[in-house]
Design a protein around this motif. Structure first.
Motif, PDB file in Angstrom:
ATOM      1  N   THR A 149       0.828  -1.203   0.000  1.00  0.00           N
ATOM      2  CA  THR A 149       0.000   0.000   0.000  1.00  0.00           C
ATOM      3  C   THR A 149       0.863   1.254   0.000  1.00  0.00           C
ATOM      4  O   THR A 149       0.602   2.215  -0.735  1.00  0.00           O
ATOM      5  N   MET A 175      -2.584   0.943   6.707  1.00  0.00           N
ATOM      6  CA  MET A 175      -3.180   0.555   5.426  1.00  0.00           C
ATOM      7  C   MET A 175      -4.433   1.363   5.131  1.00  0.00           C
ATOM      8  O   MET A 175      -4.671   1.783   3.997  1.00  0.00           O
ATOM      9  N   SER A 207      -5.062   3.737   2.007  1.00  0.00           N
ATOM     10  CA  SER A 207      -6.201   3.561   1.105  1.00  0.00           C
ATOM     11  C   SER A 207      -6.934   4.875   0.878  1.00  0.00           C
ATOM     12  O   SER A 207      -7.388   5.154  -0.237  1.00  0.00           O
ATOM     13  N   VAL A 235      -6.612  -4.090   0.121  1.00  0.00           N
ATOM     14  CA  VAL A 235      -6.547  -3.538   1.477  1.00  0.00           C
ATOM     15  C   VAL A 235      -7.915  -3.584   2.145  1.00  0.00           C
ATOM     16  O   VAL A 235      -8.032  -3.908   3.337  1.00  0.00           O
TER      17      VAL A 235
END
Length: 272
Positions: free
Chosen positions: A103, A197, A201, A238
């Motif tokens: 990520t 994460m 995102s 994710v």
């Protein structure tokens, strides 16, 4: 063998039949890519490492659980329990951290050229071997509890005091405090990369929205299409990780709040 054991064995077997060939195929694909091109991109190197960790998770835990459930082969004596749970916890946590690393790399990949984030991406790509080694060392050192407390399942009332039932094994802690501290460390080890994460995102989603607004109304705008596809893939991955491991950790916290050892390993099975 009763119906419950058969169902349990079949569920673990389904994980093996999906996970082992799937991850093996991806790993073989990357090996062929290295042989053909002589190198891997940073993202491919992370995914290769991630698939390797997932393959160990499925092979060590799910395959052995299925074999033991169907009474084909059982390695779950004291030493076997220690080795299996130690490897499982190490590679499971490594899988989460590697997904966070993927990520982070994708977040830096969408940075404009010449920016600080673009420079950070170059530094991250160069540092991947050291980062992989550091993640292995950190996750290995934080998974020592099974080596100290895991024992094979046996009829002993003392196991019901401060233990966690893992079907063929028990994690038998010397005190409630030791159990709670070990559990909190494991939750923290998962929550930190999951929170990072989630933040990554959000960054990627903002990028996607801006890209969509930028190219809306432009015909034949193909620039950055590959980048956008990669971003959508990472965001999807994710999101699934946050959902699955969120439920996983919720069930784990529940087992820590129960005052007495559960007579069944159902919660552990659900987590897996």
């Amino acid at each position: 063998m009763n119906a419950e054991a058969v169902t349990r064995g079949l569920l673990f077997l389904s994980l093996v039949l999906a996970g082992v060939p799937g991850n093996t195929a991806v790993i073989c694909g990357f090996i062929l890519l290295v042989r053909r091109e002589g190198r891997l991109s940073p993202a491919d190197a992370i995914v290769l490492h991630l698939c390797s960790a997932n393959l160990v998770v499925v092979s060590v835990r799910c395959l052995l659980e299925a074999l033991a459930t169907f009474r084909i082969h059982n390695v779950f004596d004291d030493a076997g329990c220690q080795a299996v749970i130690f490897l499982y916890r190490t590679t499971r946590s490594l899988s989460i951290w590697l997904t966070f690393l993927l990520t982070a790399l994708q977040c830096l990949s969408v940075a404009p050229p010449g920016s600080r984030r673009a420079a950070a991406r170059t530094l991250l790509a160069r540092s991947l071997p050291g980062i992989f080694l550091a993640l292995w060392l950190i996750n290995t050192s934080m998974s020592v509890a099974p080596l100290l407390f895991a024992i094979g399942a046996r009829n002993d009332s003392r196991l019901l005091q401060n233990a966690i039932n893992v079907e063929f094994c028990f994690l038998s802690f010397p005190s409630r405090l030791a159990r709670d501290v070990t559990g909190a460390v494991q939750v923290g080890r998962d929550v930190v990369p999951m929170a990072l994460m989630a933040a990554g995102s959000l960054v990627l989603l903002v990028f996607l929205v801006r890209q969509w607004q930028r190219v809306r109304g432009l015909r034949g705008a193909a620039g950055g299409a590959t980048e956008r596809r990669a971003t959508v893939t990472v965001v999807t991955l994710v999101s699934l990780y946050l959902l699955v491991y969120g439920v996983d950790n919720g069930l784990w916290v529940y087992t820590l709040t129960v005052p007495q050892t559960l007579s069944s390993a159902l919660i552990t099975d659900l987590r897996l």
